[in-house]
Design an enzyme around this catalytic site. Sequence first.
Site, PDB file in Angstrom:
ATOM      1  N   TYR A 146       0.846  -1.219  -0.059  1.00  0.00           N
ATOM      2  CA  TYR A 146       0.002   0.142  -0.052  1.00  0.00           C
ATOM      3  C   TYR A 146       0.892   1.430  -0.122  1.00  0.00           C
ATOM      4  O   TYR A 146       0.304   2.261  -0.370  1.00  0.00           O
ATOM      5  CB  TYR A 146      -0.720   0.189   1.100  1.00  0.00           C
ATOM      6  CG  TYR A 146      -1.991  -1.073   1.032  1.00  0.00           C
ATOM      7  CD1 TYR A 146      -2.730  -1.275   0.141  1.00  0.00           C
ATOM      8  CD2 TYR A 146      -1.791  -1.884   2.255  1.00  0.00           C
ATOM      9  CE1 TYR A 146      -3.889  -2.501   0.213  1.00  0.00           C
ATOM     10  CE2 TYR A 146      -2.639  -3.178   2.416  1.00  0.00           C
ATOM     11  CZ  TYR A 146      -3.697  -3.147   1.461  1.00  0.00           C
ATOM     12  OH  TYR A 146      -4.585  -4.074   1.562  1.00  0.00           O
ATOM     13  N   THR A 147       2.062   1.076   0.626  1.00  0.00           N
ATOM     14  CA  THR A 147       2.766   2.142   0.631  1.00  0.00           C
ATOM     15  C   THR A 147       3.625   2.715  -0.558  1.00  0.00           C
ATOM     16  O   THR A 147       4.192   1.770  -1.139  1.00  0.00           O
ATOM     17  CB  THR A 147       3.595   2.361   2.035  1.00  0.00           C
ATOM     18  OG1 THR A 147       4.400   1.360   1.987  1.00  0.00           O
ATOM     19  CG2 THR A 147       2.852   2.277   3.156  1.00  0.00           C
TER      20      THR A 147
END
Length: 749
Positions: A126-127
């Site tokens: 996600y990052t």
Amino acid sequence: MQSILVSEEEIERVSVHQFTEKAYLDYAMYVILDRALPHIGDGLKPVQRRIIYAMSELGLKATSKYKKSARTVGDVLGKFHPHGDMACYEAMVLMAQDFSYRYPLVDGQGNWGSMDDPKSFAAMRYTESRLSAFTELLLSELGQGTTDWQDNFDGSLHEPTLLPARLPHILLNGTTGIAVGMATDIPPHNISEIVAASIHLLKHPDASVADLCAYIPAPDYPTDAEIITPAADLLKMYESGKGSVRMRGTYIREREDIVIVALPHQTSGSKIITQIAEQMTAKKLPMIEDIRDESDHENPVRIVIMPKSKRINAEIVMTHLFATTDLERSYRVNLNMIGLDNRPQVKNLQMILSEWLDYRTLTVRRRLTYRLEKIQKRLHLLEGLLIAYLNLDDIITIIRDEDKPKQLLKTQFDLSEIQADAILELKLRQLAKLEQNKLKAEETTLSKEAKILETTLKSETKLKNLILKELKADAKKYDQPRRSPLIERQQAQAFDETKLVASEPVTVILSAKGLVRAAKSHEIDPRSLNYRAGDEFADAYQGISNQQAVFIDTNGRSYSTPAHTLPSARGLGEPLAGRFTPPNSVGFVHVLLGEPNTDYLLASEAGYGFITSLENLYTKNKAGKAILSLNNAKILAPVKITDIENKYYAVLTSAGYLSIVSLTELPRLSKGKGVKLLNIPAKNKNQEKIIALNQLQPETDIITIYVGKRHLTLKARDIEAYTGERSRRGQKLPRGFQNVDRMLVTKDN
């Protein structure tokens, strides 16, 4: 299937001891050198170095677009660091958290955790991330011949052994790590202070740690909390390489409220709130009405404490909280690192900066040498190209007519292999007059630069001045004011718990089965209360709510707890076994309250006792404290002593012997068996015992002795007959009063 036979000569025989010792030492050295400890050169552990290098190879500079962190972690694991993906990702997250790193090395986009919960970061899928601008100090000179290269784990790629750090990164961001048999805890520091100290040491190589501490007074953590360690202790820490730093949160007043605006490094705000709330629930903070968390994106730390009154002294409240919560914390400092000799060592501040300056000097020298070699190669090439322009017609003729023009060019014009190749590769458009002028200008510029480089490399002074200039430029570019102020404060003191509680009359009631409760009155009749089935009244004592309640068990051990924490007498009580853990399964028989200096006479039925103060019975140990040695005898109810000098004790045995003795003859002890209160013959020890013990003032008191419904009254003129010395047998009571029930001492009206 073909079997492989191994001869006896090919088998290496090693004892288990030798094999395990070598294997463990190999593992220990691997963990120390290649996993847990940073190198003094670039201040990085291998995993951090590989993450930064892999991101630079992916083109993730500070000006580039973000890429998924999973992509970076995949490259790091697949190319350089074949270990756990989560361990690698957590190392990357740590370098991106501005509340963990003083100068973050990774610029993250997405959820990278919070100060309140650093582990709350999102998964790597996600990052997104890229390198921060600060990593330019580690990578800008990487391709300039400044470092050695080594094969990666499978030999398919090369990776740098160290990064050419332009500043002492080992002190700027610090690090923590646990190796085998050693650990490291290096705190972060301020870039301007570190550079100032480095410049001073470069100018004055003999500077002491104390001289450097004039520029580096203390670490500088990524928090606005105060460093309260005394300067003398910080100096000792930097001199020895070991010590500790103490930090304290900061607060401001907003009207009546106390607002905490900064927490010590890596301290959770939610944990602070929980610690304060627990004290409020336990009634240890009666002056606080409420606490709430108002932290948000704009105010990462904002914890509001609301006092009950405007008259509450905020400084006193916060001093208590500093002493009892994580609002004040100590951080261990252990300046352990791998030096230029590839050996781990705990170094002092002077050694660290001196060794890093050696590393920086070597790096700059290698960079200048690398640049000089490139210039010399280019000048050599330019020399050949200019020869070609001066003899252009002849060279064109040779190239057009000869089958192998290269050798002829070398021979006729005295050219080298490289020069001849460059001439043969010239394009027609480069034969213009303008190109010749460009080459001459380039030759002039490079010749000047080469001369400067040669002069700098030959002069230690000029090389040092170059390093100084670069240090100042980098410090100016990345300068940030100190975040953690250095302020000496007095040691925090917790409240005396008993002083926080309202002083109210209280009666503590103990039941036969060890249940305790407290009534907010002295008027209550403990015997009239309700008890559980099969339980009954055992003992009670009157006192004040802010005093310690002391309980004594059948083994002569004492236990204590604040009286205000006991449950209300409206219920049936709370088992003392839930508060205390006696060594053996025993019962609680007596309870006491009073001022700490109140004296009591403790005695056993065997006839031994001593005087002690109530504070000697206090203990924080849940297992209690051994006070009176009983030797299988029972303990008597403690007798409160009000005036040792002018009063006596009256002791009565089951055989009808009464002895009245001055209290001055009894010793004052903190624990033990005591001395004989009166003499019980050895032949009577199994049948005769003490049944009553009282304090007495012969001139004003009356002794009443009961046998069934009959009683005997002794006044002052009668009492004198029973007065004697301690450890005597005492006087026998009149006939009919040998099997006595009890003794009562009252005032003579």
